[in-house]
Design an enzyme around this catalytic site. Structure first.
Site, short mmCIF file in Angstrom:
data_model
loop_
_atom_site.label_atom_id
_atom_site.label_comp_id
_atom_site.label_asym_id
_atom_site.label_seq_id
_atom_site.Cartn_x
_atom_site.Cartn_y
_atom_site.Cartn_z
N SER A 8 78.05 26.09 21.08
CA SER A 8 77.59 25.88 19.89
C SER A 8 79.19 25.75 18.87
O SER A 8 79.87 26.45 18.64
CB SER A 8 77.14 27.14 19.28
OG SER A 8 76.75 27.14 17.76
N HIS A 32 76.95 21.34 21.16
CA HIS A 32 75.82 21.57 20.24
C HIS A 32 76.19 21.72 18.96
O HIS A 32 76.89 22.80 18.58
CB HIS A 32 74.92 22.69 20.72
CG HIS A 32 73.56 22.90 20.07
ND1 HIS A 32 72.50 22.26 20.71
CD2 HIS A 32 73.26 23.69 18.93
CE1 HIS A 32 71.27 22.93 19.55
NE2 HIS A 32 72.12 23.46 18.78
N ASP A 34 75.43 22.04 15.38
CA ASP A 34 74.28 22.59 14.04
C ASP A 34 74.62 22.17 12.75
O ASP A 34 75.63 22.53 11.96
CB ASP A 34 74.28 24.29 14.36
CG ASP A 34 73.79 24.85 15.46
OD1 ASP A 34 72.44 24.63 15.87
OD2 ASP A 34 74.46 25.98 15.98
N HIS A 65 71.54 19.25 16.28
CA HIS A 65 70.33 20.11 15.88
C HIS A 65 70.24 20.05 14.42
O HIS A 65 71.11 20.66 13.62
CB HIS A 65 70.72 21.41 16.23
CG HIS A 65 69.80 22.27 16.14
ND1 HIS A 65 69.53 23.60 16.23
CD2 HIS A 65 68.36 22.32 15.46
CE1 HIS A 65 68.59 24.38 15.99
NE2 HIS A 65 67.83 23.45 15.44
N GLY A 142 69.78 30.07 10.91
CA GLY A 142 70.93 30.12 9.94
C GLY A 142 71.99 31.05 10.21
O GLY A 142 73.22 30.64 9.85
N ASP A 175 67.95 28.79 22.29
CA ASP A 175 69.01 28.68 21.42
C ASP A 175 68.98 29.85 20.57
O ASP A 175 67.92 30.29 19.91
CB ASP A 175 68.95 27.53 20.35
CG ASP A 175 70.06 27.33 19.36
OD1 ASP A 175 70.98 28.57 19.44
OD2 ASP A 175 70.22 26.33 18.66
N GLY A 176 69.89 30.99 20.92
CA GLY A 176 69.89 32.23 20.19
C GLY A 176 69.97 33.33 21.21
O GLY A 176 69.14 33.42 22.02
N SER A 198 77.61 33.32 20.13
CA SER A 198 78.40 34.55 20.16
C SER A 198 78.38 35.28 21.66
O SER A 198 79.43 35.96 21.74
CB SER A 198 77.64 35.67 19.38
OG SER A 198 77.37 35.27 18.05
#
Length: 231
Positions: A8, A32, A34, A65, A142, A175-176, A198
């Site tokens: 990310s 990726h 964002d 994305h 977000g 994703d996440g 993270s």
């Protein structure tokens, strides 16, 4: 088995993007990006100019994305910046999904579709066969560092089962909240690719060390597991 991996870009140290990209290029399959517009998504991130700068030096392809209210307005900008794939949110395109997906391909990019945690897979059944990559958000969009929404795991299973049954070839990306606590859960559900935020950048301030720890955690979590047949 090993996941395909994407980093990310919003989690990079913005003062050291070039040096960090050089390290990530040796470990990742994709980068990726964002893109958040402050309207559809309550944050602001990553401009076409930054993506262009990344694409000019990165060895790996860049997926953009588009977490934007009007994704059609950004297709040409990000394609021109060098993006290899544009991933559009189903929540923003369903009134014009086929037209926008054609525009992405005409601009020379692969097509991705993204679903928020509360959006059902059924909402894209009529165009899922046009998708190169299906990204399932396991957190609300977000912000990095959120806990996983557990209800999404059944949607990953549903996407993998539909892929097998239909003989389709879209990649299933999560994703996440991708970290040592979730790797096996995602793999067992049928995820093939992870966006690392993270769960990578929070492991160590030395990125090379963080990547080594990440790989060790993934392989420990997936040890002895049979690969889910998604193809």
């Amino acid at each position: 088995m090993d996941f395909m991996l994407s980093d990310s870009l919003m989690c990079l140290d913005m003062l050291h993007i070039g040096s960090q990209l050089a390290v990530l290029d040796d470990w990742m399959d994709w980068h990726h990006a964002d893109v958040m517009d402050g309207h559809f998504c309550p944050n602001l991130t990553l401009s076409p100019d930054l993506v262009k700068a990344v694409c000019s030096v990165a060895k790996r392809p860049v997926e953009v994305h588009l977490m934007t209210e009007r994704p059609g307005e950004w297709i040409e900008r990000f394609a021109g910046a060098g993006a290899a794939m544009l991933s559009l949110h189903a929540e923003t395109i369903n009134a014009a999904a086929f037209r926008l997906m054609r525009e992405v391909r005409a601009a020379g990019c692969r097509v991705g579709i993204v679903l928020n945690p509360a959006t059902p897979l059924d909402s894209i059944r009529h165009y899922i066969d046009e998708t190169d990559r299906l990204t399932l958000m396991t957190v609300d969009i977000g912000y990095a560092g959120q806990p996983m929404v557990p209800q999404v795991v059944s949607k990953i299973r549903e996407a993998a089962a539909f892929k097998r049954k239909s003989g389709l070839s879209y990649e299933i990306q999560v994703d996440g909240c991708c970290n040592e606590k979730t790797y096996r859960t995602y793999a067992e559900a049928g995820a093939e690719m992870l966006v690392m935020g993270s769960g990578l950048f929070g492991l160590d301030t030395d990125l090379e060390k963080a990547l080594q720890i990440m790989r060790q955690q993934q392989r420990a979590a997936l040890a002895g597991m049979k690969q889910v047949a998604c193809g």
